[in-house]
Design a protein around this motif. Structure first.
Motif, PDB file in Angstrom:
ATOM      1  N   ALA A  66       0.821  -1.201   0.000  1.00 28.38           N
ATOM      2  CA  ALA A  66       0.000   0.000   0.000  1.00 28.38           C
ATOM      3  C   ALA A  66       0.856   1.251   0.000  1.00 28.38           C
ATOM      4  O   ALA A  66       1.887   1.313   0.657  1.00 28.38           O
ATOM      5  CB  ALA A  66      -0.911   0.005   1.225  1.00 28.38           C
ATOM      6  N   VAL A  67       0.411   2.235  -0.771  1.00 28.63           N
ATOM      7  CA  VAL A  67       1.063   3.547  -0.773  1.00 28.63           C
ATOM      8  C   VAL A  67       0.044   4.547  -0.222  1.00 28.63           C
ATOM      9  O   VAL A  67      -1.123   4.522  -0.611  1.00 28.63           O
ATOM     10  CB  VAL A  67       1.507   3.952  -2.193  1.00 28.63           C
ATOM     11  N   PHE A  81      -3.340   3.580  -2.140  1.00 27.73           N
ATOM     12  CA  PHE A  81      -3.362   2.707  -3.306  1.00 27.73           C
ATOM     13  C   PHE A  81      -2.968   1.322  -2.816  1.00 27.73           C
ATOM     14  O   PHE A  81      -1.863   1.116  -2.327  1.00 27.73           O
ATOM     15  CB  PHE A  81      -2.396   3.219  -4.382  1.00 27.73           C
ATOM     16  N   ILE A  82      -3.911   0.381  -2.905  1.00 29.33           N
ATOM     17  CA  ILE A  82      -3.669  -0.959  -2.358  1.00 29.33           C
ATOM     18  C   ILE A  82      -3.628  -2.004  -3.467  1.00 29.33           C
ATOM     19  O   ILE A  82      -4.485  -2.010  -4.355  1.00 29.33           O
ATOM     20  CB  ILE A  82      -4.791  -1.381  -1.373  1.00 29.33           C
ATOM     21  N   GLN A  83      -2.635  -2.858  -3.394  1.00 27.66           N
ATOM     22  CA  GLN A  83      -2.532  -3.958  -4.353  1.00 27.66           C
ATOM     23  C   GLN A  83      -2.155  -5.243  -3.642  1.00 27.66           C
ATOM     24  O   GLN A  83      -1.467  -5.209  -2.623  1.00 27.66           O
ATOM     25  CB  GLN A  83      -1.403  -3.693  -5.350  1.00 27.66           C
ATOM     26  N   GLU A  84      -2.579  -6.372  -4.202  1.00 27.17           N
ATOM     27  CA  GLU A  84      -2.028  -7.638  -3.753  1.00 27.17           C
ATOM     28  C   GLU A  84      -0.521  -7.548  -3.989  1.00 27.17           C
ATOM     29  O   GLU A  84      -0.087  -6.933  -4.957  1.00 27.17           O
ATOM     30  CB  GLU A  84      -2.580  -8.800  -4.593  1.00 27.17           C
ATOM     31  N   ASN A 122       2.480   7.174  -5.956  1.00 29.52           N
ATOM     32  CA  ASN A 122       2.457   8.632  -5.821  1.00 29.52           C
ATOM     33  C   ASN A 122       1.872   9.299  -7.065  1.00 29.52           C
ATOM     34  O   ASN A 122       1.053  10.212  -6.975  1.00 29.52           O
ATOM     35  CB  ASN A 122       3.892   9.122  -5.574  1.00 29.52           C
ATOM     36  N   ILE A 123       2.286   8.805  -8.218  1.00 32.59           N
ATOM     37  CA  ILE A 123       1.785   9.388  -9.468  1.00 32.59           C
ATOM     38  C   ILE A 123       0.284   9.132  -9.629  1.00 32.59           C
ATOM     39  O   ILE A 123      -0.483  10.023  -9.977  1.00 32.59           O
ATOM     40  CB  ILE A 123       2.609   8.854 -10.663  1.00 32.59           C
ATOM     41  N   ILE A 124      -0.125   7.913  -9.306  1.00 30.44           N
ATOM     42  CA  ILE A 124      -1.550   7.580  -9.396  1.00 30.44           C
ATOM     43  C   ILE A 124      -2.366   8.468  -8.448  1.00 30.44           C
ATOM     44  O   ILE A 124      -3.358   9.084  -8.845  1.00 30.44           O
ATOM     45  CB  ILE A 124      -1.773   6.086  -9.031  1.00 30.44           C
ATOM     46  N   LEU A 125      -1.920   8.551  -7.196  1.00 26.63           N
ATOM     47  CA  LEU A 125      -2.715   9.264  -6.195  1.00 26.63           C
ATOM     48  C   LEU A 125      -2.685  10.778  -6.401  1.00 26.63           C
ATOM     49  O   LEU A 125      -3.707  11.444  -6.228  1.00 26.63           O
ATOM     50  CB  LEU A 125      -2.236   8.903  -4.779  1.00 26.63           C
ATOM     51  N   SER A 126      -1.531  11.328  -6.804  1.00 25.50           N
ATOM     52  CA  SER A 126      -1.543  12.780  -7.017  1.00 25.50           C
ATOM     53  C   SER A 126      -2.336  13.176  -8.250  1.00 25.50           C
ATOM     54  O   SER A 126      -2.979  14.220  -8.245  1.00 25.50           O
ATOM     55  CB  SER A 126      -0.150  13.416  -7.020  1.00 25.50           C
ATOM     56  N   VAL A 147       4.995   4.030   2.312  1.00 27.13           N
ATOM     57  CA  VAL A 147       4.700   2.716   1.737  1.00 27.13           C
ATOM     58  C   VAL A 147       4.746   1.645   2.815  1.00 27.13           C
ATOM     59  O   VAL A 147       5.492   1.760   3.782  1.00 27.13           O
ATOM     60  CB  VAL A 147       5.678   2.388   0.583  1.00 27.13           C
ATOM     61  N   ALA A 148       3.903   0.627   2.675  1.00 31.75           N
ATOM     62  CA  ALA A 148       3.928  -0.496   3.617  1.00 31.75           C
ATOM     63  C   ALA A 148       3.535  -1.770   2.893  1.00 31.75           C
ATOM     64  O   ALA A 148       2.719  -1.756   1.972  1.00 31.75           O
ATOM     65  CB  ALA A 148       2.971  -0.237   4.768  1.00 31.75           C
ATOM     66  N   ARG A 149       4.157  -2.855   3.283  1.00 35.52           N
ATOM     67  CA  ARG A 149       3.736  -4.186   2.819  1.00 35.52           C
ATOM     68  C   ARG A 149       3.334  -4.943   4.056  1.00 35.52           C
ATOM     69  O   ARG A 149       4.167  -5.167   4.944  1.00 35.52           O
ATOM     70  CB  ARG A 149       4.893  -4.931   2.164  1.00 35.52           C
ATOM     71  N   ASP A 150       2.078  -5.303   4.151  1.00 38.54           N
ATOM     72  CA  ASP A 150       1.650  -5.978   5.372  1.00 38.54           C
ATOM     73  C   ASP A 150       0.300  -6.663   5.184  1.00 38.54           C
ATOM     74  O   ASP A 150      -0.234  -6.679   4.087  1.00 38.54           O
ATOM     75  CB  ASP A 150       1.578  -4.965   6.526  1.00 38.54           C
TER      76      ASP A 150
END
Lengths: 213, 162
Positions: A66-67, A81-84, A122-126, A147-150
Motif C-alpha cells: 500500500a502507498v 493505493f492498495i494492491q495484492e 504517488n503518481i496515481i494518487l496525485s 509505503v507499507a507491505r503488510d
C-alpha cells in the motif's frame, strides 16, 4: 458534523462521479508512465462499517502493498493505493522495464523495489487528487508518500482509526485500475485499488461544492 | 477440546479455559489480554483508539482503551476471576505509515493506544507482564489458556511468544 448514515443516493452518486474523474486522470497518468493500456472500473462510493472494512476488501490476513498520501488544504483527505503483493511486484517490473529495457537486474534489493512502487503509487494518487481539486476548485498540498507491505487488516487499521474518531462508518471511494499486457505474450492483468478517504469535515465541503447538500 | 474465538475489531470476548483467543492483523490497534490462571478465565479486547472522550454514543466498549480495560476486568470478575490475581499482556500499536516531515497525529494513533492502555492497566492495579508494541509491522495474535502465552505473528519475522 455530517451524519454518514443519513447519506442519500444522490449524494453517493455525486461522490462516485468525483471518483470517476479522479480515476480517469490517474489512469491517464499511469498509462503514460508505463506506456501501456489501462482499464478502469466504474468507481464505487460506499458507506462501510469500520469494523468490517477488511472483509469489504478481501481476506484480512492476505498480504498487500500500500502507498499512502495525505492531502492538506480546504479539502483534506487521505488516499491509499492498495494492491495484492504479487500485483505490486509485477507493476514495479513494468516500470523497471521502462528504465532498463529487457535487461532488468534480477537482484534488485527490496528497498529499490519499494521506492519504485512508492513512485507509481504517488503518481496515481496525485493525479487523482489533482483532478478532484480542480473539479471542486480547491487548492491542495500533498505529502510525501509512505509505503507499507503488510496484512490487509493492519493496513486498513489506519482507515478505521481515522473514521473511528467520528463514528462507526467510513465513506470509501473505491476504484480499480487494471494494467493490460504490455507485450503480446503477457496476459497477466495487474490490478490495484484507489481508496479515497475524505476527512469528515471535508465531506461537507465536497457535497456543497457538488451542490447536493 | 479448545474452543477458538475470533475477536473482531473493537470486540471484547471473555472465556473460560480451555480456549484460544485470536485477533487478526493488528496495525495501530491493540490486542489486550487480561487473565486469571487460578480461576482459568481470560478476556481479550481489540482496542482501536485511546480514549472515548468526545464520543457521545459508545456502541462498542471494546473500541477505546479507557472503556475496554475496565469492561474486560468487570466481565472477568463476573465469571469468577479475582482482580488481585489478574495479569495482562498487550501487543500491537504499530505505525503502519510514516510520512517524513509531516505532522500527522492520526498516523501515530498506535503510540497513543499503547500509552493509554498501559496507563489504564496501571490505574486498575493490573500488572502488565509482557508486551510487544510499536514498530511499523502488523501483528496477528493468539492467546492460549493452556499455556497462558500470547503468540504473535509478524509478516517476514515469523512467530514469537510472550
Amino acid at each position: 458534523m455530517l451524519d454518514l448514515s443519513s447519506f442519500n443516493n444522490l449524494q453517493l452518486d455525486a461522490i462516485r462521479e468525483v471518483g470517476n474523474i479522479g480515476t480517469g486522470n490517474a489512469a491517464t497518468a499511469l498509462s503514460k508512465l508505463l506506456a501501456c493500456m489501462i482499464d478502469m472500473d466504474v468507481p464505487r462510493a460506499d458507506l462501510v462499517s469500520i469494523y468490517s472494512l477488511s472483509e469489504y476488501y478481501g481476506d484480512p490476513d492476505s498480504v498487500v502493498a500500500a502507498v499512502f498520501v495525505r492531502s492538506f488544504g480546504e479539502f483534506g483527505c487521505s488516499l491509499i493505493f492498495i494492491q495484492e503483493e504479487e500485483d505490486a511486484d509485477l507493476m514495479v517490473n513494468l516500470l523497471l522495464k521502462q528504465q532498463f529495457g529487457d535487461s532488468v537486474p534480477t537482484d534488485l534489493d527490496p528497498e529499490m523495489k519499494d521506492s519504485a512502487l512508492t513512485e507509481v503509487g504517488n503518481i496515481i494518487l496525485s493525479s487523482f487528487l489533482n483532478a478532484v481539486n480542480m473539479l471542486i476548485g480547491t487548492q491542495h498540498q500533498i505529502s510525501v508518500p509512505g509505503v507499507a507491505r503488510d496484512m490487509l487488516a493492519s493496513i486498513l487499521d489506519v482507515v478505521a482509526s481515522i473514521f473511528g474518531q467520528m463514528g462507526d462508518m467510513a465513506l470509501v471511494i473505491n476504484t480499480q485500475l487494471r494494467v493490460g499486457a504490455s507485450s503480446q505474450n503477457e496476459e497477466r492483468v495487474i490490478s490495484g485499488n484507489i481508496v479515497m478517504l475524505p476527512d469528515p469535515d471535508a465531506l461537507e465541503l465536497l457535497l456543497r461544492k457538488l451542490q447536493v447538500l | 477440546m479448545e474452543n477458538t474465538y475470533h475477536v473482531g475489531m473493537a470486540d471484547l470476548v471473555v472465556v473460560s479455559a480451555p480456549a484460544v483467543l485470536i485477533t487478526l492483523g493488528l496495525g495501530s490497534c491493540i490486542g489486550l489480554v487480561i487473565f486469571d490462571t487460578t480461576a482459568k478465565i481470560a478476556g481479550m479486547a481489540h482496542i482501536m483508539l485511546p480514549d472515548s472522550r468526545g464520543t457521545k454514543i459508545i456502541e462498542k466498549v471494546g473500541k477505546f482503551a479507557d472503556t475496554a480495560v475496565p469492561t474486560v476486568i468487570d466481565e472477568l470478575i463476573k465469571k469468577g476471576a479475582s482482580k488481585n490475581r489478574m495479569k495482562a499482556k498487550i501487543a500491537g500499536g504499530a505505525q503502519m505509515f510514516a510520512l517524513p516531515g509531516v505532522a500527522t497525529d492520526f498516523l501515530s494513533v498506535g503510540v497513543r493506544n499503547v500509552k493509554e492502555t498501559t496507563s489504564m492497566l496501571q490505574k486498575s492495579g493490573i500488572s502488565l507482564v509482557a508486551s510487544d508494541t510499536g514498530g511499523n509491522k502488523g501483528r496477528t495474535v493468539e492467546f492460549s489458556t493452556t499455556t497462558w502465552m500470547l503468540a504473535i505473528k509478524t509478516l517476514g519475522k515469523g512467530k514469537t511468544e510472550i
